[in-house]
Design a protein around this motif. Structure first.
Motif, PDB file in Angstrom:
ATOM      1  N   LEU A 143      20.315   5.408  20.582  1.00 13.69           N
ATOM      2  CA  LEU A 143      21.346   6.425  20.849  1.00 13.69           C
ATOM      3  C   LEU A 143      22.373   5.928  21.849  1.00 13.69           C
ATOM      4  CD1 LEU A 143      19.105   9.631  20.990  1.00 13.69           C
ATOM      5  CD2 LEU A 143      20.705   8.971  19.162  1.00 13.69           C
ATOM      6  N   SER A 144      21.922   5.245  22.872  1.00 10.94           N
ATOM      7  CA  SER A 144      22.835   4.713  23.883  1.00 10.94           C
ATOM      8  C   SER A 144      23.790   3.682  23.275  1.00 10.94           C
ATOM      9  CB  SER A 144      22.020   4.084  25.013  1.00 10.94           C
ATOM     10  OG  SER A 144      22.855   3.485  25.958  1.00 10.94           O
TER      11      SER A 144
ATOM     12  N   SER B  84      26.322   5.458  20.995  1.00 12.11           N
ATOM     13  CA  SER B  84      27.289   6.169  21.833  1.00 12.11           C
ATOM     14  C   SER B  84      28.298   5.203  22.452  1.00 12.11           C
ATOM     15  CB  SER B  84      26.540   6.934  22.929  1.00 12.11           C
ATOM     16  OG  SER B  84      27.444   7.569  23.792  1.00 12.11           O
TER      17      SER B  84
ATOM     18  N   GLU C 166      16.018   6.139  22.641  1.00 12.96           N
ATOM     19  CA  GLU C 166      17.006   6.148  23.733  1.00 12.96           C
ATOM     20  C   GLU C 166      17.926   4.932  23.638  1.00 12.96           C
ATOM     21  OE1 GLU C 166      15.077   6.374  27.553  1.00 12.96           O
ATOM     22  OE2 GLU C 166      13.925   8.147  26.960  1.00 12.96           O
TER      23      GLU C 166
ATOM     24  N   ARG D 283      28.425   8.454   9.816  1.00 15.88           N
ATOM     25  CA  ARG D 283      27.249   9.187  10.273  1.00 15.88           C
ATOM     26  C   ARG D 283      26.069   8.229  10.232  1.00 15.88           C
ATOM     27  NH1 ARG D 283      27.603  14.501  10.855  1.00 15.88           N
ATOM     28  NH2 ARG D 283      25.349  14.733  10.725  1.00 15.88           N
TER      29      ARG D 283
ATOM     30  N   ALA E   9      29.930   9.666  17.985  1.00 16.45           N
ATOM     31  CA  ALA E   9      29.686  10.948  18.646  1.00 16.45           C
ATOM     32  C   ALA E   9      28.275  11.442  18.347  1.00 16.45           C
ATOM     33  CB  ALA E   9      30.711  11.984  18.166  1.00 16.45           C
ATOM     34  N   ASP E  10      27.709  12.177  19.290  1.00 23.50           N
ATOM     35  CA  ASP E  10      26.364  12.739  19.093  1.00 23.50           C
ATOM     36  C   ASP E  10      26.277  13.546  17.806  1.00 23.50           C
ATOM     37  OD1 ASP E  10      25.621  11.611  21.497  1.00 23.50           O
ATOM     38  OD2 ASP E  10      25.664  13.487  22.634  1.00 23.50           O
ATOM     39  N   ALA E  11      27.349  14.253  17.479  1.00 24.25           N
ATOM     40  CA  ALA E  11      27.362  15.097  16.273  1.00 24.25           C
ATOM     41  C   ALA E  11      27.305  14.269  14.990  1.00 24.25           C
ATOM     42  CB  ALA E  11      28.606  15.978  16.267  1.00 24.25           C
ATOM     43  N   GLN E  12      27.543  12.967  15.099  1.00 27.92           N
ATOM     44  CA  GLN E  12      27.520  12.079  13.934  1.00 27.92           C
ATOM     45  C   GLN E  12      26.165  11.377  13.771  1.00 27.92           C
ATOM     46  OE1 GLN E  12      30.360  13.509  12.611  1.00 27.92           O
ATOM     47  NE2 GLN E  12      30.587  11.511  11.670  1.00 27.92           N
ATOM     48  N   ILE E  13      25.194  11.784  14.571  1.00 28.08           N
ATOM     49  CA  ILE E  13      23.868  11.161  14.528  1.00 28.08           C
ATOM     50  C   ILE E  13      22.826  12.241  14.274  1.00 28.08           C
ATOM     51  CG2 ILE E  13      22.156   9.798  15.775  1.00 28.08           C
ATOM     52  CD1 ILE E  13      24.510   8.895  17.638  1.00 28.08           C
ATOM     53  N   ASP E  14      22.027  12.046  13.237  1.00 25.56           N
ATOM     54  CA  ASP E  14      20.919  12.953  12.947  1.00 25.56           C
ATOM     55  C   ASP E  14      19.613  12.212  13.175  1.00 25.56           C
ATOM     56  OD1 ASP E  14      22.451  15.220  12.173  1.00 25.56           O
ATOM     57  OD2 ASP E  14      22.838  14.262  10.241  1.00 25.56           O
ATOM     58  N   VAL E  15      18.708  12.863  13.901  1.00 25.56           N
ATOM     59  CA  VAL E  15      17.414  12.269  14.229  1.00 25.56           C
ATOM     60  C   VAL E  15      16.319  13.125  13.612  1.00 25.56           C
ATOM     61  CG1 VAL E  15      15.825  11.636  16.093  1.00 25.56           C
ATOM     62  CG2 VAL E  15      18.306  11.320  16.401  1.00 25.56           C
TER      63      VAL E  15
END
Length: 153
Positions: free
Chosen positions: A32-33, A36, A29, A11, A41-47
Motif C-alpha cells: 500500500l505504501s 501510494s 503495508e 485500479r 489513490a486509496d480509492a483505486q485499491i481494493d483489498v
C-alpha cells in the motif's frame, strides 16, 4: 525505481492471506505504501483478505475476470512445517496465479513468501531483507507501465 506513468484510472487489487497475519499485514503495508508513493489513490485499491494462501487464487481470479484492475497482487506467507504440506500449497498457488495471468492477460503478482522459518518471513516482511510486499507493488507498477506501451492484443 523510476515512477511509471499512471493516468489515475488504474485500479489495483490485493489479495492477502490471514494465515500468518503478523507477516502478511506487514507485506500489505509495504504494498500500500509503494502504490501510494506512486500516486495511486486509496480509492483505486481494493483489498480482500482470505483465510490462507490456498484461497488466494480463487479471489485473485475473480478480481482478474471482472476486468476493472490493471494488476492483482497476491500476498501470503507459507512457512515450512514438519511435513511437505507447504510445498503443495506453494506449487498450487504459484501455478494457479500464472494460469490466471495468461488466461486474463493481466499481471498477477506473486507475493507469497515460501520460507523455511518464521525468522526468514520476518526478514522478508520489513526486516533486513526488505519488504516483499513493497517489491510486489513495484513489480505491479512496472508491469502496468510495460503493458500500456506494448503492442495491442
Amino acid at each position: 525505481m523510476e515512477k511509471p506513468p499512471l493516468d489515475g484510472s488504474e485500479r489495483f487489487a490485493i489479495v492477502v492471506a490471514e494465515w500468518n497475519r503478523s507477516i502478511t499485514a506487514k507485506l500489505l503495508e509495504g504494498a500500500l505504501s509503494t502504490l501510494s508513493a506512486a500516486g495511486v489513490a486509496d480509492a483505486q485499491i481494493d483489498v480482500a483478505w482470505v483465510p490462507g494462501a490456498w484461497e488466494i487464487p480463487l479471489v485473485a481470479q475473480r478480481f482478474a475476470q471482472c476486468q476493472k484492475y490493471a494488476s492483482v497482487i497476491s500476498l501470503g506467507a507459507v512457512i515450512r512445517g514438519e511435513t511437505s504440506h507447504d510445498q503443495h500449497i506453494n506449487r498450487a498457488v504459484s501455478l494457479s496465479l500464472q494460469q490466471i495471468a495468461l488466461a486474463c492477460d493481466l499481471p498477477m503478482i506473486f507475493g507469497l513468501l515460501t520460507c523455511e522459518t518464521m525468522e526468514q518471513a520476518i526478514h522478508r516482511s520489513g526486516g533486513n531483507v526488505g519488504n516483499k510486499g513493497a517489491e510486489c507493488a513495484e513489480a505491479a507498477l512496472r508491469m502496468v507501465a510495460l503493458l500500456k506501451n506494448s503492442p495491442p492484443k
